[in-house]
Design a protein around this motif. Structure first.
Motif, short mmCIF file in Angstrom:
data_model
loop_
_atom_site.label_atom_id
_atom_site.label_comp_id
_atom_site.label_asym_id
_atom_site.label_seq_id
_atom_site.Cartn_x
_atom_site.Cartn_y
_atom_site.Cartn_z
N LEU A 41 -18.27 52.19 77.59
CA LEU A 41 -17.54 50.98 77.20
C LEU A 41 -16.76 50.44 78.40
O LEU A 41 -16.76 49.22 78.65
CB LEU A 41 -16.57 51.38 76.07
CG LEU A 41 -16.05 50.29 75.16
CD1 LEU A 41 -17.19 49.65 74.40
CD2 LEU A 41 -15.04 50.89 74.17
N ARG A 42 -16.09 51.33 79.11
CA ARG A 42 -15.28 50.89 80.25
C ARG A 42 -16.16 50.30 81.35
O ARG A 42 -15.79 49.31 82.00
CB ARG A 42 -14.46 52.05 80.81
CG ARG A 42 -13.18 52.29 80.02
CD ARG A 42 -12.65 53.69 80.18
NE ARG A 42 -12.44 54.04 81.57
CZ ARG A 42 -12.24 55.27 82.02
NH1 ARG A 42 -12.19 56.27 81.15
NH2 ARG A 42 -12.05 55.49 83.28
N ILE A 43 -17.35 50.89 81.59
CA ILE A 43 -18.25 50.34 82.59
C ILE A 43 -18.69 48.94 82.17
O ILE A 43 -18.71 47.99 82.96
CB ILE A 43 -19.47 51.25 82.79
CG1 ILE A 43 -19.02 52.60 83.36
CG2 ILE A 43 -20.52 50.61 83.70
CD1 ILE A 43 -20.12 53.62 83.50
N ARG A 44 -19.04 48.83 80.85
CA ARG A 44 -19.52 47.56 80.33
C ARG A 44 -18.45 46.47 80.50
O ARG A 44 -18.74 45.39 80.99
CB ARG A 44 -19.82 47.73 78.83
CG ARG A 44 -21.16 47.21 78.43
CD ARG A 44 -21.41 47.54 76.97
NE ARG A 44 -21.97 48.85 76.76
CZ ARG A 44 -21.62 49.69 75.76
NH1 ARG A 44 -20.68 49.34 74.90
NH2 ARG A 44 -22.19 50.86 75.65
N HIS A 45 -17.19 46.77 80.11
CA HIS A 45 -16.12 45.78 80.18
C HIS A 45 -15.76 45.44 81.61
O HIS A 45 -15.33 44.33 81.91
CB HIS A 45 -14.89 46.27 79.42
CG HIS A 45 -14.98 46.01 77.96
ND1 HIS A 45 -14.27 45.03 77.32
CD2 HIS A 45 -15.73 46.61 76.99
CE1 HIS A 45 -14.57 45.03 76.04
NE2 HIS A 45 -15.45 46.00 75.80
N GLY A 46 -15.86 46.41 82.49
CA GLY A 46 -15.73 46.13 83.91
C GLY A 46 -14.30 45.92 84.41
O GLY A 46 -14.09 45.64 85.58
N SER A 47 -13.31 46.03 83.52
CA SER A 47 -11.94 45.97 84.04
C SER A 47 -11.58 47.33 84.62
O SER A 47 -12.32 48.30 84.45
CB SER A 47 -11.00 45.61 82.90
OG SER A 47 -10.95 46.69 81.99
N GLY A 48 -10.47 47.44 85.30
CA GLY A 48 -10.04 48.72 85.86
C GLY A 48 -10.84 49.07 87.10
O GLY A 48 -11.59 48.25 87.65
N ARG A 49 -10.72 50.34 87.52
CA ARG A 49 -11.31 50.76 88.79
C ARG A 49 -12.79 51.11 88.70
O ARG A 49 -13.49 51.13 89.70
CB ARG A 49 -10.60 52.02 89.28
CG ARG A 49 -9.23 51.80 89.84
CD ARG A 49 -8.55 53.14 90.15
NE ARG A 49 -7.10 52.96 90.14
CZ ARG A 49 -6.39 52.88 89.04
NH1 ARG A 49 -6.99 52.98 87.86
NH2 ARG A 49 -5.08 52.71 89.10
N ILE A 50 -13.27 51.47 87.51
CA ILE A 50 -14.53 52.21 87.42
C ILE A 50 -15.70 51.49 88.10
O ILE A 50 -16.53 52.13 88.75
CB ILE A 50 -14.85 52.58 85.95
CG1 ILE A 50 -15.88 53.71 85.89
CG2 ILE A 50 -15.32 51.38 85.14
CD1 ILE A 50 -15.91 54.45 84.58
N ARG A 51 -15.75 50.17 88.00
CA ARG A 51 -16.88 49.44 88.58
C ARG A 51 -16.74 49.27 90.10
O ARG A 51 -17.72 49.00 90.79
CB ARG A 51 -17.00 48.07 87.91
CG ARG A 51 -17.51 48.13 86.46
CD ARG A 51 -18.99 47.86 86.37
NE ARG A 51 -19.25 46.47 86.65
CZ ARG A 51 -19.16 45.48 85.78
NH1 ARG A 51 -18.86 45.75 84.51
NH2 ARG A 51 -19.36 44.25 86.13
N GLN A 52 -15.50 49.40 90.59
CA GLN A 52 -15.28 49.22 92.03
C GLN A 52 -15.62 50.49 92.82
O GLN A 52 -15.74 50.43 94.05
CB GLN A 52 -13.80 48.88 92.33
CG GLN A 52 -13.12 47.99 91.33
CD GLN A 52 -13.76 46.62 91.25
OE1 GLN A 52 -14.26 46.11 92.24
NE2 GLN A 52 -13.79 46.03 90.05
N MET A 53 -15.67 51.61 92.14
CA MET A 53 -15.75 52.87 92.88
C MET A 53 -17.10 53.55 92.72
O MET A 53 -17.98 53.05 92.02
CB MET A 53 -14.61 53.78 92.44
CG MET A 53 -13.24 53.12 92.72
SD MET A 53 -11.84 54.16 92.41
CE MET A 53 -11.90 55.21 93.85
N GLY A 54 -17.27 54.71 93.39
CA GLY A 54 -18.59 55.33 93.51
C GLY A 54 -18.94 56.29 92.39
O GLY A 54 -18.27 56.36 91.35
N ALA A 55 -19.99 57.08 92.64
CA ALA A 55 -20.48 58.03 91.65
C ALA A 55 -19.45 59.13 91.40
O ALA A 55 -19.38 59.70 90.31
CB ALA A 55 -21.79 58.65 92.12
N ASP A 56 -18.64 59.46 92.41
CA ASP A 56 -17.64 60.52 92.21
C ASP A 56 -16.60 60.10 91.18
O ASP A 56 -16.13 60.92 90.39
CB ASP A 56 -17.00 60.95 93.53
CG ASP A 56 -16.45 59.78 94.32
OD1 ASP A 56 -16.66 58.62 93.91
OD2 ASP A 56 -15.81 60.02 95.36
#
Ligand SMILES: [Mg+2]
Ligand SMILES: [Mg+2]
Ligand SMILES: [Mg+2]
Ligand SMILES: [Mg+2]
Ligand SMILES: [Mg+2]
Ligand SMILES: [Mg+2]
Ligand SMILES: [Mg+2]
Ligand SMILES: [Mg+2]
Ligand SMILES: [Mg+2]
Ligand SMILES: [Mg+2]
Ligand SMILES: [Mg+2]
Ligand SMILES: [Mg+2]
Ligand SMILES: [Mg+2]
Ligand SMILES: [Mg+2]
Ligand SMILES: [Mg+2]
Ligand SMILES: [Mg+2]
Ligand SMILES: [Mg+2]
Ligand SMILES: [Mg+2]
Ligand SMILES: [Mg+2]
Ligand SMILES: [Mg+2]
Ligand SMILES: [Mg+2]
Ligand SMILES: [Mg+2]
Ligand SMILES: [Mg+2]
Ligand SMILES: [Mg+2]
Ligand SMILES: [Mg+2]
Ligand SMILES: [Mg+2]
Ligand SMILES: [Mg+2]
Ligand SMILES: [Mg+2]
Ligand SMILES: [Mg+2]
Ligand SMILES: [Mg+2]
Ligand SMILES: [Mg+2]
Lengths: 390, 390, 390, 390, 390
Positions: free
Chosen positions: E159-174
């Protein structure tokens, strides 16, 4: 320990989000205290923007003698206010999240530009103990504190700053941080003494045999309180040790002896709470043995009464039988003889019980103490030896 | 252990403040002892200013052979006197605060110019054990000691200095410090032996079945005493280890073997107190099993009596009934037959009880020991083997 | 464990003083054993001056092949003799003090020119275990041993030196020291086996229900013995580890594998004694549950008898009443009906007791074992897999 | 666990002597297995001299691809055979002594030219578990194994070599050693599962109230088995850790991940056995509380019966008295009134017992579970938050 | 905890073989999620070959901004699918074997090119807790997860990846790996709260005396659940510590503060589960003391009834005897006197019982709390002191 309404951790929430607990207190402004060696300026209940502006002013134009700032927020319900402070002072979002999350383990988190130190203030409310979570941030010349509830434990530090005697006005923000931690730790002592008082009162009751079956519940509640306090105390030793051993930002070498002294008190606290724990376990053991002792006494009473009267009743039963031919019934002294026989029977039983000590309900165990190698003795041996080996 | 009136820690107090406990003893002057290899000068009950002047004199003009000074204060009620000494000798205020705070954990605090070593002297008073807190400061050629109460445990050290045999007069202030610590530690041994004596006396009582229901309370008190002594002993090992392993100011290498020996005694003490602890736990177990055993015996008595007489009383009840037609009642030998029947009934019951062993109240468990591989045997095997493998 | 008369530690005594215990044994001379690869010279019961002269002779004029000396003293009552040996061989006074002090914890003390190693020899006397303290000094080519009592445990080492097979005559004083330590450690095994035998005998008794109320005392004594042996074994692992890991004077690298093997036996000993400890605790648990089981059976008997007869006696009581109008009393078959009623009553009760299983005093818990994944099974799975994945 | 006849350690024996236990099995020749990437040569039941000659041949003339040798001896009774192998392959005498001594703790001993690794194979025999000691020697291209008894646990490794799929034929002697250790460790799992099955069966019995007084003995035996298995498992983690972390002779880096995996299984084993231990302790607790519950029920039955009938019997007793003037006896409805009184009396008693719940022998504790923060809930909160903070 | 069908470990199996458990779930394709700062591409239920092709495409032609891939497999029954993925992504065979073996201890295994991190997802099913094993592989720009069962715990991350807010989409696989671990750990909290709720409900029942004999079984089941959860939590602290302290491949420094925060939650979890454990032990203690208390009450009832009526019945028995000469029987007020005597007898008994407190079944232990050193007090002392030391 008074129970706080549970604060749910939402699995999957992104990190660094400030979500105040539903039951959180609303802050009435923020308190800003600015002091230097020769002046104090207290501004309680300030609007947050004014406080941040004042801080910015001091930071951009440092005065001589250097000024120390203390920003305090009591009540964690206002997420906007917290976010504003966090962003203005560049406090780390993970730390700001922990400020409102009420389960922090006491520790020291180093975020390079600032330290984050969550602690638990233990307070005695009317009837119960409560925890009041305190978050301390140490920046260069600024200490920021967030308290879960309005509390008066830090009043002592304010008082000392106001009066201006002692070291506190001469030293930096790190000394202020030390003073706050020291006060929080020392505040545990009266609470532990109260727990100890309760246990001694209960011990008295149990030993005097005045404890009833709710005692076990009482001990159980005490043990759970002790366990919670222990969890708050246990990590303090390492946290304070890290403060004075590691090379941390904003902490000067000058306050190391003070932090070591503070750690010493933390160790003392842990010793005390361990003591309480062993005391509570021991109370449980005495109480359970009390139950066994009571059962013994109840059974002794039953056994004595039964053992005396059952044979007598049997004799009475025999002479209550309706056999046509029972010569004893016709004897002149038959009845008297029968009564005498019964009396003898009872006397023998009572004698036996006395012999095995069952009739003596209040015995005491007497043990005579003998002093081992009294001091005068040891000195005499030494003196004698010294004379012989001159 | 005799209870000391509680000494409150005031949360928020600034550090380094000397606040004597309300029940503290008033000192009668201070005791100054100056000695060198060839002279001793004892001046008990001196005014504090005279003593400080004398110390200053020796420090400013060192004599040959070098002199060692020992300043002792007994009684901690006079804050002014303590402050004066602390300032004159530049002892650290945090250490001076600990001198009057009676909960110090034994340890070694290094304040660079001097060491601070708090210890607990364990004393046997009339009926109970008491702690007497001793604070040792080691400076260059000076040892300062503060005692909570006038005590005679250190008399042995004074005696040895006076007599002048042995090493004590040849060596420096660090050896004096060692001698004091050694005496304090060795003084625990007679106290632990007394605790052990008490437990052995109680063990005897419990095993001989002469212990009453106050035993559990007795064991409980012993366990709490043991716990308190343990807390005083437990940190000693590390404290003394730090003294001889770390490079500390004013401690020469020459006294290391002596400190190692001293640490060895501290470990022995800890072993002894652990032993006491396990002994006390074991006593608790035996005592509780004693209670169960007694209950078994009480119930056996009740069961035996009831089981024998209840059926007999029933038989008597039957022939006490008033039915018009009960042929047995009219038999000539009816009564005698009935009595015989009762006797047989009782005999059968008693026989059954004998069979299951319930009538045998003093049985012993017999276990035969068999020696495993006696020494002669092992030697014979070895000799045989040696002959075969020549 | 046989109790030694207590040996008081006199607080305040100067260090390094030899004060034999009052009950110490008097030595009958000293035993000197000199050997090299090709010769052995045994001189038991020598005067101490002769022995020291002989040692001095060997040390001043070393022979080829090199000679090893073993000086043994059995009995520690003669302080003069001990002092003479200590001074002649420059053994450290603190070590010599420990030789006569009978509470030494096994360890290795390095005094640079020599090692001091106190150990406890565990001996099986007639009825009890006893400790015999052994002090080993390792000098350059000399081993000095002091034993608390004349003992025969070291005879095996003498025998091996005499026979001269194996390594012992080819190697130096450090190998002699190893052989002594190894023999002392291996001598614990038969003693531990004896303790185990006793516990298994007691286990048998308790399980067969032949244990009486002195069992708890028996277990208690065993636990205290185990505790004492454990305290002697526990430090061995570290002591021997120090011997072979540290670079100690007079210990060559050649004996390291032997010392490692010796340490392995010490770890095995500790495992065994831990096992004994858990066994003893488990015995306590079974014994206590036995008490509860017995109580259950006693109460069952009482309850069965009471519950059957009390209602019957009540019925008999009713028809024993003297009311003028009780029609049943006049019935022809009244008495018989009444007896029948009683019999039915009793039968119902017995039936109920049978139903709930109270009349079955010897039930066994049956549990069927099912073998998990038998070996053939696992191999078949593997073979199958291998075929499929060829 | 099946008991092995005790094997005495003879104190004083020189080190490195091979003394097989009296009950040791006689080996039927030795098994030599030679393999390389493309060939396998199995020669079971070979004479020892032939095997040693074959080994010497391979070692002196190494083939391409390199050959790996596995020499296996099952049965440790033949000291001459063992000595011959030890000397031919220069295995250390201390290790060869340990091969026949059946108490080895699992570990890795580094003798520079070879490693010695003693392990315990846990086998399920008909009714009991048994240990079969396995000694592994790792030389350059040779693995030597000695088994206490002929066992089939290592058949799986032979099978894999024979089939030649997988890595085993491509790699060196260290991989063979790993495969053996891995098989031995994995073989513990079915045994632990069996112990677990037994405990679950017993748990079922105890909870269904079908356990009798031999249960405690059963639990005690299980605990002792668990304790023995635990002692065999406990050192495995460190031993295997040493194998892959230390730089040991003959162990290549290539097998490190495999050894780490193996260590992981050893940790899992330790977790399982700890679990078994806690399970067994918990069973003990439930069983003991079962005893208390039963006692409560027995006493309730007795008390109910007694409390109902004793007052009734008393009333019957009153009207069985023979006083001349007892008006009730003459009343017309006297007998009926009396019976009614008795019935009321009994009814009241039964009512009271019902009220306090004593007549309800099969009550269940009902606790309703409430799901805390169900997943959908948490996701909804998160989604809501994400929308608001877009 | 719901029981999983046992998964046998086959001793002797070669390492690295994928053998799914018999009860394993069949996967419905694989889920591939590709995202970068500005795009998300979700493809659930993909065929494995398509997914691997897509991954290969991204890896060979890296886009800007960089893309992160997440491959998820739910259900472990298809060995071929797992093997294909393992080989295509060169995941280590030992790790792939662990993926299907359902007893993995949480940890971090470093295979140089990738990390392998097995975890346990704790799920609340209808009535019981279940574990769902999750294996995480971290490669350069790819995270691969294998779940034992289809679960919805990771939906929050999607859900967080889909919404794209926050850090998760800006950062890497780690960071993706961190988010998954964080979600799994935070998901334990509601489960622990549920366990706690159950224990509090049971505590309530036990204290209100509404718990029956199945309580012990209930506590036992809870303890076993707690033990299992504890084993899953216990290694988390070290595993996450290793992730952020060691220099591991594919883990950047930027996520260290996040991992430290995650470790903090793991420590909190361990604290909570320890708390549950102590709570469960304490419940056991209260329940057992409840049993003793009940027994005491039952016995008191029996003793009171018996002790009152047995003497009365005896008196009735006396006047039921048929002796010819019993003067009392003829007295006019004989019967009344007898009844009065009985009443007095009963009254005395009841009075005695009242005196010893046996008739008072609902007593409460009252303990008065006294507040120790209230805050105002401490502040007053401080203010006073400050004034005096101005
Ligand atoms: Mg402590
Ligand atoms: Mg402590
Ligand atoms: Mg401490
Ligand atoms: Mg403790
Ligand atoms: Mg403690
Ligand atoms: Mg307890
Ligand atoms: Mg206990
Ligand atoms: Mg110790
Ligand atoms: Mg010890
Ligand atoms: Mg110990
Ligand atoms: Mg111990
Ligand atoms: Mg115990
Ligand atoms: Mg020790
Ligand atoms: Mg061990
Ligand atoms: Mg063990
Ligand atoms: Mg152990
Ligand atoms: Mg136990
Ligand atoms: Mg071991
Ligand atoms: Mg072990
Ligand atoms: Mg573990
Ligand atoms: Mg574990
Ligand atoms: Mg565990
Ligand atoms: Mg464990
Ligand atoms: Mg237990
Ligand atoms: Mg684990
Ligand atoms: Mg913890
Ligand atoms: Mg913690
Ligand atoms: Mg904790
Ligand atoms: Mg805890
Ligand atoms: Mg804990
Ligand atoms: Mg318990």
């Amino acid at each position: 320990m008074k129970k706080r309404p549970a604060q749910h951790i939402i699995p999957g929430m992104p990190p660094g989000i400030i979500i105040p607990s539903d039951s959180a207190q609303h802050p009435r402004g923020v308190d800003l205290l600015t002091y230097s060696a020769d002046a104090v300026d207290e501004r309680p209940g300030l609007a947050v923007d004014d406080a941040l502006a004042a801080i910015r002013a001091v930071t951009q134009a440092p005065a001589t003698p250097p000024q120390v700032l203390w920003l305090n927020v009591s009540g964690l319900a206002d997420a906007q206010l917290l976010k504003k402070i966090g962003e203005a002072l560049t406090l780390h979002p993970l730390a700001m999240e922990d400020v409102v999350s009420l389960r922090q383990r006491p520790r020291v988190d180093n975020y390079d530009s600032h330290l984050y130190i969550p602690l638990k203030i233990l307070q005695q409310d009317d009837n119960a103990l409560t925890f009041n979570q305190l978050s301390i941030f140490l920046l260069n010349n600024l200490v920021v504190t967030f308290q879960e509830q309005t509390g008066d434990v830090l009043d002592a530090v304010r008082l000392r700053i106001r009066h201006g005697s002692g070291r506190i006005r001469q030293m930096g923000a790190d000394y202020l941080m030390y003073s706050i931690i020291d006060t929080v730790i020392d505040n545990y002592f009266p609470c532990l003494e109260q727990i100890n008082d309760l246990m001694e009162a209960l011990e008295e009751k149990i030993i005097r045999n005045q404890a009833h079956k709710d005692s076990i519940e009482y001990i159980h509640r005490l043990k759970r309180d002790i366990q919670e306090v222990r969890r708050a105390i246990w990590p303090l030793r390492d946290a304070i040790g890290a403060l004075y051993r590691d090379e941390l930002p904003n902490v000067s070498k000058a306050i190391r002896p003070f932090l070591r002294d503070c750690q010493d008190h933390a160790i003392l606290l842990f010793d005390s709470i361990e003591n309480c724990r062993e005391f509570a376990n021991s109370l449980m053991d005495i109480y359970l043995s009390t139950l066994s002792n009571r059962m013994n006494e109840i059974m002794k009473v039953l056994t004595i009464i039964s053992t005396i009267f059952i044979p007598l009743t049997f004799i009475a039963g025999i002479y209550g039988m309706n056999f046509a031919t029972m010569p004893e019934l016709q004897w002149r002294w038959g009845y008297a003889t029968c009564l005498a026989l019964m009396a003898i029977c009872a006397a023998v039983m009572i004698g036996l019980f006395k012999h095995v000590g069952w009739l003596d309900f209040k015995q005491k165990t007497t043990i005579t103490r003998k002093k081992r190698l009294p001091h005068q003795h040891a000195i005499a041996i030494l003196e004698n030896w010294l004379k012989q080996n001159k």
